[in-house]
Write an enzyme that holds these catalytic residues in place. Structure first.
Site, PDB file in Angstrom:
ATOM      1  CD  GLU A   1      -5.159   0.523  -2.445  1.00 20.76           C
ATOM      2  OE1 GLU A   1      -6.017  -0.283  -2.062  1.00 20.76           O
ATOM      3  OE2 GLU A   1      -4.766   1.486  -1.762  1.00 20.76           O
TER       4      GLU A   1
ATOM      5  CG  ASP B   1      -1.846   1.177   1.279  1.00 19.17           C
ATOM      6  OD1 ASP B   1      -2.234   1.677   0.202  1.00 19.17           O
ATOM      7  OD2 ASP B   1      -2.207   1.607   2.394  1.00 19.17           O
TER       8      ASP B   1
ATOM      9  CG  ASP C   1      -0.802   3.103   5.873  1.00 26.11           C
ATOM     10  OD1 ASP C   1      -1.812   3.429   5.225  1.00 26.11           O
ATOM     11  OD2 ASP C   1      -0.130   3.917   6.529  1.00 26.11           O
TER      12      ASP C   1
END
Length: 176
Positions: free
Chosen positions: A66, A7, A138
Site C-alpha cells: 500500500e 500494509d 493491519d
C-alpha cells in the site's frame, strides 16, 4: 498463485497471503510484524528479518504494497516511508514483482467504495475469505491489498497464465 499483501508500518507491519485460482480466493496466512528495538535502524532491521521469514515461509508468486499518505508530521511520514522501503525491498529481493496501490484504490476494489471505514474493509475481507481469523487491523488491510492485487491480475489474465506455468508437467511446483 499466491499473492502477498503488505500494509507497511514502522511499529506494526501487516501481511497477508492468499491463494488465487481463477476467480477463487483462499486465505493462506496473515499476521502482524512488530518491530523490535528503540532505535530506527534496529526497528528497520527487525522488520526486514521478520518479513524475509514470511516470504520464505509462504513462497508467494507476487506481492503488493500500500502507498503511504503524507501528513502534517514530516518526521513520522519519513519514518513510515523507510518502513515502506523494507516492504518493497524484501519481496523484490526474493524475485517477486511488487505492485503498489493507493489506500482508496484498495478500498474501492474490496468494498466498492473508496472511502470505506476500516470496519467495512475487515467485513468484506471476511466475506471474501471465509473462515479467516484476522491477526489484527493491519493484517486485515494487508489481506485487502492482496485481494486488490488478485483482482488486478485477474483483469489482466495473469492468474491463468501463472497457474498454467506453475502446474506445468516440467517439474515446477503446483499452486495451492
Amino acid at each position: 498463485m499466491r499473492v502477498l499483501g503488505i500494509d507497511p508500518g514502522l511499529r506494526n507491519l501487516g501481511w497477508g497471503v492468499i491463494s488465487v485460482q481463477g476467480s477463487r480466493l483462499r486465505h493462506v496466512a496473515n499476521g502482524q510484524i512488530r518491530s523490535e528495538g528503540s532505535e530506527l535502524a534496529q526497528r528497520l532491521l527487525s522488520l526486514y528479518r521478520q518479513l524475509t521469514e514470511v516470504v520464505a515461509g509462504h513462497a508467494p508468486d507476487a506481492a503488493a504494497v500500500e502507498h503511504t499518505f503524507v501528513n502534517k508530521d514530516a518526521t513520522g511520514t519519513l519514518k513510515l516511508g523507510q518502513a515502506r522501503g523494507i516492504a518493497l525491498l524484501v519481496p523484490a529481493a526474493a524475485g517477486l514483482e511488487v505492485a503498489e496501490y493507493a489506500p482508496n484504490h484498495v478500498k474501492k476494489s474490496v468494498v466498492g467504495v473508496g472511502h470505506a471505514a476500516k470496519e467495512q474493509v475487515q467485513h468484506m475481507v471476511k466475506l471474501q475469505l471465509p473462515g479467516v481469523v484476522l491477526a489484527g487491523a493491519d493484517a486485515a488491510d494487508a489481506l485487502a491489498i492482496a485481494i486488490c492485487h488478485a483482482h488486478h491480475l485477474q483483469s489482466r489474465g495473469k492468474v491463468v497464465a501463472v497457474n498454467r506455468t506453475v502446474a506445468a508437467p516440467d517439474g515446477l511446483r503446483s499452486v495451492s
